[in-house]
Design a protein around this motif. Structure first.
Motif, mmCIF file in Angstrom:
data_model
loop_
_atom_site.group_PDB
_atom_site.id
_atom_site.type_symbol
_atom_site.label_atom_id
_atom_site.label_comp_id
_atom_site.label_asym_id
_atom_site.label_seq_id
_atom_site.Cartn_x
_atom_site.Cartn_y
_atom_site.Cartn_z
ATOM 1 N N PRO A 75 3.106 45.232 -58.380
ATOM 2 C CA PRO A 75 2.925 45.396 -59.828
ATOM 3 C C PRO A 75 1.781 46.360 -60.127
ATOM 4 O O PRO A 75 0.792 46.426 -59.402
ATOM 5 N N THR A 76 1.949 47.137 -61.176
ATOM 6 C CA THR A 76 0.934 48.118 -61.567
ATOM 7 C C THR A 76 0.674 48.035 -63.069
ATOM 8 O O THR A 76 1.415 47.372 -63.811
ATOM 9 N N TYR A 77 -0.353 48.717 -63.497
ATOM 10 C CA TYR A 77 -0.663 48.820 -64.915
ATOM 11 C C TYR A 77 -1.276 50.192 -65.175
ATOM 12 O O TYR A 77 -1.757 50.859 -64.256
ATOM 13 N N THR A 253 0.451 58.875 -61.906
ATOM 14 C CA THR A 253 1.171 57.684 -61.463
ATOM 15 C C THR A 253 1.001 57.503 -59.955
ATOM 16 O O THR A 253 0.591 58.410 -59.237
ATOM 17 N N LEU A 254 1.353 56.307 -59.490
ATOM 18 C CA LEU A 254 1.269 55.990 -58.066
ATOM 19 C C LEU A 254 2.647 56.102 -57.427
ATOM 20 O O LEU A 254 3.653 55.724 -58.038
ATOM 21 N N PRO A 255 2.716 56.619 -56.218
ATOM 22 C CA PRO A 255 4.013 56.618 -55.525
ATOM 23 C C PRO A 255 4.431 55.194 -55.177
ATOM 24 O O PRO A 255 3.660 54.438 -54.595
ATOM 25 N N GLN A 256 5.648 54.836 -55.570
ATOM 26 C CA GLN A 256 6.168 53.495 -55.315
ATOM 27 C C GLN A 256 7.411 53.589 -54.442
ATOM 28 O O GLN A 256 8.159 54.570 -54.514
ATOM 29 N N PRO A 257 7.661 52.597 -53.600
ATOM 30 C CA PRO A 257 8.910 52.609 -52.824
ATOM 31 C C PRO A 257 10.112 52.554 -53.762
ATOM 32 O O PRO A 257 10.101 51.858 -54.778
ATOM 33 N N LYS A 258 11.152 53.309 -53.411
ATOM 34 C CA LYS A 258 12.379 53.275 -54.195
ATOM 35 C C LYS A 258 13.136 51.986 -53.919
ATOM 36 O O LYS A 258 12.679 51.116 -53.194
ATOM 37 N N ARG A 359 -11.563 66.694 -76.320
ATOM 38 C CA ARG A 359 -11.390 65.443 -75.572
ATOM 39 C C ARG A 359 -9.903 65.240 -75.278
ATOM 40 O O ARG A 359 -9.047 65.581 -76.088
ATOM 41 N N VAL A 360 -9.661 64.652 -74.126
ATOM 42 C CA VAL A 360 -8.298 64.529 -73.609
ATOM 43 C C VAL A 360 -8.047 63.087 -73.189
ATOM 44 O O VAL A 360 -8.939 62.405 -72.671
ATOM 45 N N MET A 361 -6.824 62.630 -73.404
ATOM 46 C CA MET A 361 -6.425 61.293 -72.968
ATOM 47 C C MET A 361 -5.904 61.362 -71.539
ATOM 48 O O MET A 361 -5.043 62.192 -71.217
ATOM 49 N N ARG A 362 -6.438 60.511 -70.686
ATOM 50 C CA ARG A 362 -5.905 60.385 -69.328
ATOM 51 C C ARG A 362 -5.358 58.980 -69.149
ATOM 52 O O ARG A 362 -6.054 57.994 -69.382
ATOM 53 N N SER A 363 -4.106 58.888 -68.699
ATOM 54 C CA SER A 363 -3.464 57.614 -68.386
ATOM 55 C C SER A 363 -3.241 57.572 -66.883
ATOM 56 O O SER A 363 -2.528 58.414 -66.331
ATOM 57 N N GLU A 364 -3.846 56.581 -66.250
ATOM 58 C CA GLU A 364 -3.790 56.507 -64.793
ATOM 59 C C GLU A 364 -3.248 55.151 -64.374
ATOM 60 O O GLU A 364 -3.648 54.111 -64.902
ATOM 61 N N GLU A 365 -2.343 55.167 -63.429
ATOM 62 C CA GLU A 365 -1.714 53.941 -62.936
ATOM 63 C C GLU A 365 -2.542 53.348 -61.799
ATOM 64 O O GLU A 365 -3.012 54.065 -60.918
ATOM 65 N N HIS A 366 -2.715 52.019 -61.854
ATOM 66 C CA HIS A 366 -3.476 51.313 -60.830
ATOM 67 C C HIS A 366 -2.659 50.125 -60.325
ATOM 68 O O HIS A 366 -1.777 49.614 -61.020
ATOM 69 N N HIS A 367 -2.991 49.676 -59.120
ATOM 70 C CA HIS A 367 -2.358 48.469 -58.582
ATOM 71 C C HIS A 367 -2.931 47.244 -59.298
ATOM 72 O O HIS A 367 -4.151 47.068 -59.360
ATOM 73 N N LEU A 368 -2.046 46.407 -59.800
ATOM 74 C CA LEU A 368 -2.477 45.188 -60.484
ATOM 75 C C LEU A 368 -2.834 44.090 -59.493
ATOM 76 O O LEU A 368 -3.736 43.291 -59.736
ATOM 77 N N TYR A 369 -2.150 44.047 -58.370
ATOM 78 C CA TYR A 369 -2.317 42.962 -57.397
ATOM 79 C C TYR A 369 -2.631 43.583 -56.045
ATOM 80 O O TYR A 369 -1.750 43.992 -55.303
ATOM 81 N N THR A 370 -3.907 43.640 -55.695
ATOM 82 C CA THR A 370 -4.346 44.267 -54.461
ATOM 83 C C THR A 370 -4.385 43.255 -53.317
ATOM 84 O O THR A 370 -4.170 42.053 -53.515
ATOM 85 N N VAL A 371 -4.687 43.752 -52.126
ATOM 86 C CA VAL A 371 -4.817 42.862 -50.959
ATOM 87 C C VAL A 371 -5.948 41.860 -51.176
ATOM 88 O O VAL A 371 -5.830 40.679 -50.828
ATOM 89 N N LEU A 372 -7.035 42.319 -51.776
ATOM 90 C CA LEU A 372 -8.151 41.418 -52.053
ATOM 91 C C LEU A 372 -7.741 40.313 -53.026
ATOM 92 O O LEU A 372 -8.104 39.139 -52.838
ATOM 93 N N SER A 373 -6.961 40.666 -54.047
ATOM 94 C CA SER A 373 -6.470 39.650 -54.988
ATOM 95 C C SER A 373 -5.557 38.655 -54.287
ATOM 96 O O SER A 373 -5.604 37.445 -54.554
ATOM 97 N N LEU A 374 -4.710 39.157 -53.386
ATOM 98 C CA LEU A 374 -3.811 38.279 -52.636
ATOM 99 C C LEU A 374 -4.605 37.278 -51.797
ATOM 100 O O LEU A 374 -4.339 36.064 -51.838
#
Length: 414
Positions: A75-77, A253-258, A359-374
């Motif tokens: 999951p990402t956000y 965006t982040l590369p995700q498995p298809k 000023r510019v808007m940047r939208s960046e995708e991050h991992h919502l559930y990392t290994v540390l969270s797991l």
């Protein structure tokens, strides 16, 4: 005298006997333990412990499985923030001649090519001159517009002054900020991207004037000129001046498995234009041993009809990634132009002026559930359900080692 004394004795015995029976009636019974009772209690004790432990372990396994499943879903956000223009990416600007002005038809005719369509459109094409002393590559370069023939004026106005105290800077045509692009319809286009020095000053507006040609401006992320999806060119004509307000968003965006049935990732960080150009070159060389003229390649340009026909249709069918030769980029710019104003000019030049926001808007995708969270969530369930932690593990190891040490010490004493 003896009779009364017997009577008293009888009465005392009766009273004593009555008290004893009442006491025995209401006093608790003492159960003598036996081995069967003790064994039954032990069985109950162990059964309760095993049942509780099994239930807790089952709950732990279920929750651990849910945590792993959630992690594998990746999951990402998106996090959006407003940055100074200098801290975000900036659009590259590509200037192309109009479709009807990209090739010099009279020049082609002097080299035995009937028209522009006989050079770049579908059938009976000719890519070599009927005159000696000019190669197919030289023919293409001389038949298309170069930078000086297309652009008359390129001025950059920055928010801050440079080291010389100037806020207005003209394009330096000899630096590395200009990249030549190759295109079947346009011939040659020219992409400008600001240097780090110019970018750090903040760009207020850019004014471009073309010579007496219809020209088009494309705004895109650097190295993504060939990615035409959802992007249009903005035409500026001779004797017209167009003014636009440019708004863009830096999207990463982040590369995700298809999906399970498709291998690879949803996007890539490789250079998109290079991927398209290299794919076209490789396929053309494998099929014909030569390439089309409108390709940035040092390979030989096709001159025979079979090679021309084969390579032309390879470029036609693949240049816009119709066969998914290259993955879509992970980092893009969403550019939109608004607030168009137009004025007439009398000098025959076409002009486009682009205004940029500070000023510019940047939208960046991050991992919502990392290994540390797991690990943290699974560890929380272990502590909640089993009351066990890493401290307990360390204590158990310490106790084990202490026992081994005592045994060794006793053996040394003996």
């Amino acid at each position: 005298m003896t009779k009364p004394s017997r009577k008293v004795s009888f009465e005392c015995w009766s009273i004593t006997s009555s008290k004893t029976s009442v006491a025995s009636k209401y006093s608790p019974k003492i159960i003598v333990p036996n081995t069967k009772t003790i064994h039954a209690l032990k069985v109950i004790q162990k059964s309760i412990f095993i049942l509780t432990l099994g239930t807790l372990i089952l709950l732990l396994l279920i929750q651990t499985g849910r945590c792993l499943w959630r992690y594998l879903e990746v999951p990402t956000y998106f996090a959006s923030r407003v940055l100074p223009q200098s801290d975000a990416d900036f659009p590259a600007i590509t200037i192309c001649p109009d479709v009807n002005d990209g090739y010099k038809e009279l020049f082609l005719q002097t080299h035995g090519i009937e028209s522009v369509k006989k050079y770049n459109y579908k059938r009976d094409l000719v890519w070599s001159s009927n005159q000696s002393g000019i190669t197919p590559r030289e023919l293409f370069d001389q038949a298309t517009l170069d930078l000086d023939e297309l652009i008359y004026y390129f001025n950059i106005r920055t928010f801050g002054p440079n080291h010389q105290g100037n806020v207005a800077q003209k394009l330096n045509r000899t630096d590395n900020s200009i990249v030549t692009q190759y295109h079947r319809k346009f011939g040659r286009c020219f992409t400008w991207y600001p240097s780090n020095e110019v970018k750090s000053l903040g760009i207020y507006y850019i004014t471009i004037r073309s010579r007496r040609f219809f020209a088009k401006a494309y705004l895109h992320k650097m190295n993504q000129f060939l990615d035409f999806n959802g992007r249009m060119g903005y035409t500026f004509r001779p004797n017209e001046a167009h003014y636009y307000q440019v708004a863009y968003e830096d999207i990463r965006t982040l590369p995700q498995p298809k999906s399970d049935h498709v291998h690879g990732e949803t996007c890539t960080r490789q250079i998109y234009d290079r991927c398209i150009y290299s794919t076209l070159e490789r396929v053309m060389l494998n099929s014909s041993g030569c390439v089309v003229p409108f390709l940035p390649s040092q390979a030989e340009i096709c001159t025979s009809q079979p090679g021309i026909n084969t390579t032309f249709w390879i470029a036609w069918n693949r240049v816009t990634n119709q066969l998914n030769d290259c993955n879509v980029p992970c980092e893009v710019l969403s550019v939109s132009l608004s607030g168009k104003n137009m004025k007439t000019r009398s000098d025959g030049l076409g002009q486009i002026t682009l205004y940029f926001q500070p000023r510019v808007m940047r939208s960046e995708e991050h991992h919502l559930y990392t290994v540390l969270s797991l690990l943290a969530e699974i560890g929380g369930y272990v502590g909640l359900l089993l009351g066990y932690s890493l401290l307990h593990a360390a204590s158990s190891i310490s106790s084990f080692l202490e026992t081994k040490i005592k045994i060794m010490e006793q053996q040394l004493v003996q």
